[in-house]
Design an enzyme around this catalytic site. Sequence first.
Site, PDB file in Angstrom:
ATOM      1  N   ASP A   1      54.242  55.438  32.582  1.00  0.00           N
ATOM      2  CA  ASP A   1      53.735  56.797  31.781  1.00  0.00           C
ATOM      3  C   ASP A   1      54.780  57.042  30.410  1.00  0.00           C
ATOM      4  O   ASP A   1      54.800  57.745  29.880  1.00  0.00           O
ATOM      5  CB  ASP A   1      53.526  58.150  32.450  1.00  0.00           C
ATOM      6  CG  ASP A   1      52.783  57.980  33.940  1.00  0.00           C
ATOM      7  OD1 ASP A   1      51.698  57.539  33.648  1.00  0.00           O
ATOM      8  OD2 ASP A   1      53.326  58.641  34.630  1.00  0.00           O
TER       9      ASP A   1
ATOM     10  N   LYS B   1      52.909  53.293  26.963  1.00  0.00           N
ATOM     11  CA  LYS B   1      53.241  51.508  26.634  1.00  0.00           C
ATOM     12  C   LYS B   1      51.737  51.378  25.757  1.00  0.00           C
ATOM     13  O   LYS B   1      51.690  50.541  25.019  1.00  0.00           O
ATOM     14  CB  LYS B   1      52.813  50.929  27.863  1.00  0.00           C
ATOM     15  CG  LYS B   1      54.288  50.742  28.555  1.00  0.00           C
ATOM     16  CD  LYS B   1      54.299  50.118  29.815  1.00  0.00           C
ATOM     17  CE  LYS B   1      53.197  50.943  31.059  1.00  0.00           C
ATOM     18  NZ  LYS B   1      53.774  52.093  31.454  1.00  0.00           N
TER      19      LYS B   1
ATOM     20  N   GLY C   1      46.944  54.345  33.524  1.00  0.00           N
ATOM     21  CA  GLY C   1      46.125  55.076  32.572  1.00  0.00           C
ATOM     22  C   GLY C   1      46.845  54.899  31.258  1.00  0.00           C
ATOM     23  O   GLY C   1      47.850  55.419  31.002  1.00  0.00           O
ATOM     24  N   HIS C   2      46.112  54.748  30.063  1.00  0.00           N
ATOM     25  CA  HIS C   2      46.505  54.718  28.735  1.00  0.00           C
ATOM     26  C   HIS C   2      45.683  55.762  28.280  1.00  0.00           C
ATOM     27  O   HIS C   2      44.490  55.472  28.154  1.00  0.00           O
ATOM     28  CB  HIS C   2      46.320  53.159  28.135  1.00  0.00           C
ATOM     29  CG  HIS C   2      47.190  52.479  28.727  1.00  0.00           C
ATOM     30  ND1 HIS C   2      48.557  52.641  29.203  1.00  0.00           N
ATOM     31  CD2 HIS C   2      47.018  50.979  28.917  1.00  0.00           C
ATOM     32  CE1 HIS C   2      48.933  51.443  29.672  1.00  0.00           C
ATOM     33  NE2 HIS C   2      48.336  50.386  29.507  1.00  0.00           N
TER      34      HIS C   2
ATOM     35  N   GLN D   1      52.578  50.565  34.556  1.00  0.00           N
ATOM     36  CA  GLN D   1      53.553  51.117  35.352  1.00  0.00           C
ATOM     37  C   GLN D   1      55.133  51.057  34.965  1.00  0.00           C
ATOM     38  O   GLN D   1      54.970  50.937  33.512  1.00  0.00           O
ATOM     39  CB  GLN D   1      53.960  50.671  36.879  1.00  0.00           C
ATOM     40  CG  GLN D   1      52.550  51.273  37.660  1.00  0.00           C
ATOM     41  CD  GLN D   1      51.185  50.133  37.754  1.00  0.00           C
ATOM     42  OE1 GLN D   1      51.197  49.215  37.754  1.00  0.00           O
ATOM     43  NE2 GLN D   1      50.212  50.950  37.404  1.00  0.00           N
TER      44      GLN D   1
HETATM   45  P1  IMP Z   1      50.055  52.940  43.894  1.00  0.00           P
HETATM   46  O1  IMP Z   1      50.486  52.114  42.722  1.00  0.00           O
HETATM   47  O2  IMP Z   1      48.475  53.721  43.543  1.00  0.00           O
HETATM   48  O3  IMP Z   1      50.044  52.316  44.938  1.00  0.00           O
HETATM   49  O4  IMP Z   1      51.229  53.864  43.930  1.00  0.00           O
HETATM   50  C1  IMP Z   1      52.662  53.930  44.103  1.00  0.00           C
HETATM   51  C2  IMP Z   1      53.551  54.811  43.260  1.00  0.00           C
HETATM   52  O5  IMP Z   1      53.324  54.407  41.860  1.00  0.00           O
HETATM   53  C3  IMP Z   1      53.247  56.186  43.221  1.00  0.00           C
HETATM   54  O6  IMP Z   1      54.443  57.070  43.108  1.00  0.00           O
HETATM   55  C4  IMP Z   1      52.224  56.360  42.045  1.00  0.00           C
HETATM   56  O7  IMP Z   1      52.480  57.488  41.480  1.00  0.00           O
HETATM   57  C5  IMP Z   1      53.067  55.425  41.123  1.00  0.00           C
HETATM   58  N1  IMP Z   1      52.117  54.836  40.064  1.00  0.00           N
HETATM   59  C6  IMP Z   1      51.238  53.915  40.073  1.00  0.00           C
HETATM   60  N2  IMP Z   1      50.766  53.740  38.864  1.00  0.00           N
HETATM   61  C7  IMP Z   1      51.342  54.546  38.119  1.00  0.00           C
HETATM   62  C8  IMP Z   1      51.265  54.724  36.545  1.00  0.00           C
HETATM   63  O8  IMP Z   1      50.522  54.052  36.061  1.00  0.00           O
HETATM   64  N3  IMP Z   1      52.347  55.630  36.047  1.00  0.00           N
HETATM   65  C9  IMP Z   1      53.001  56.183  36.891  1.00  0.00           C
HETATM   66  N4  IMP Z   1      53.245  56.263  38.272  1.00  0.00           N
HETATM   67  C10 IMP Z   1      52.273  55.212  38.687  1.00  0.00           C
END
Ligand code: IMP
Length: 440
Positions: free
Chosen positions: A13, A16, A40-41, A223
């Site tokens: 977040d 990017k 999510g962008h 991420q």
């Molecule tokens: P998953 O990727 O859904 O398996 O989540 C694993 C961890 O990564 C969790 O703490 C999510 O909140 C975090 N996470 C996954 N995608 C994002 C993102 O795009 N931004 C911030 N945190 C993320």
Amino acid sequence: MPGIVIVGAQWGDEGKGKVTDLLAEQADLVIRFQGGNNAGHTIIRDGETFKFHLIPSGILYPGKTCAIGNGVVIDPAVLTRELEELRHRRIDVSGLRISANAHVIMPYHVKLDTAGELKLGKLEIGTTRRGIGPAYSDKAARLGIRVQDLLDPKILRKKIMTAMEPKQQMLRPFAKDPELDLHTMVETYATYGHRLEPHITDTAKLCWDALDADRTVLFEGAQGTMLDLDHGTYPFVTSSNPVAGAACIGAGVGPRDIDEVWGIAKAYTTRVGAGPFPSELEDGLGDTLRERGGEMGTTTGRPRRCGWLDLVALRYAVRLNTMTALAVTKLDVLSGIDPLRVCVRYRHPEGAVFDEFPYHQSIIHTAEPEYEELPGFEGDIGDCRREEDLPAEARDYLAAIADHMGIPVRLVGVGPGRDQVIWMGSDRQAALLRSEARSA
Ligand code: IMP
């Protein structure tokens, strides 16, 4: 040349999407290389807000080739919805390319993600529950469904049966769920395949051709480094590798195809989901950052945890990614906060001091941040467009970051709008000149 990787330098977040969108103007190809619709962008262009979860941010430039690489896990329901929304808003999506080798998130992955979290109870990771972890697990177990499998219902059926077989027990609570009915799945996913077919191709070859022709390729990460499966705060991480090295695997290029690595960091730190966060502010100031920065998840709507800029974690990210430059976003959010603090080292309750990010999970969990104080700045900086327009204290804050990191800050975000950025030094001009020279 050149290949430029854009990576998140914190816990995701970082903004990017906006930086990719800006750099994409000069790029010929934008390719995502990992993650899925857990990302999510948000891009605000001419007052219009666009939210993407899968489609690379460059799609807003007419005719730009944007690719979803083999390293991404794709939920076809989400992808077709995003495409429809864009078409509805008259955005040309003909430039979208999807890797035939990318893996597909199936409905059972989504169910298993939620079931897994519920089973963990208090120990939950706080995933986005989009099926990301289970889809990557199947990929590693060689039970995954790939995009190319959607194009042949017979193969698709066989692969779904094979993938579901070892999950029988875990899927028992969903035995009557119509979404998991084999016939329905084959029909639905073959239909997705049919709809996506015009976009499906060998995206690695697209990268090679562009690089061989001296065009600019942007590798768009999702991420952030601290959520990396190998190098992040395991197990509170995502199931892919958001670091720059993964661009090679997830797009199909070699390390020598990468010329630059841009790390994107907020001027402070945020994190969603569970896991250690040494510089977290669990007080009113944390709330202020959340409110001012609009720190709610784009994907899940969850409030983000907020804290001071953590230079220990950031230095770790600079090294892991061999970053060549930093973009610092949301500097405006810090206006009016005085003094500003940056975490420069951690201290263990028993006294040990850590200048570098500790490898041991227990230490990261108990580490106390030690701060350096810097004078705050006042006023609305949203209209600043040149470095010299910024208050001296804001410039000092950026200089302190660059000093600690040993790499330049080349772009600064001063508001949510696309134009609310400052190109530091003569970078923008240099970038434009490079692009002009190429097209000449
Ligand atoms: P998953 O990727 O859904 O398996 O989540 C694993 C961890 O990564 C969790 O703490 C999510 O909140 C975090 N996470 C996954 N995608 C994002 C993102 O795009 N931004 C911030 N945190 C993320």
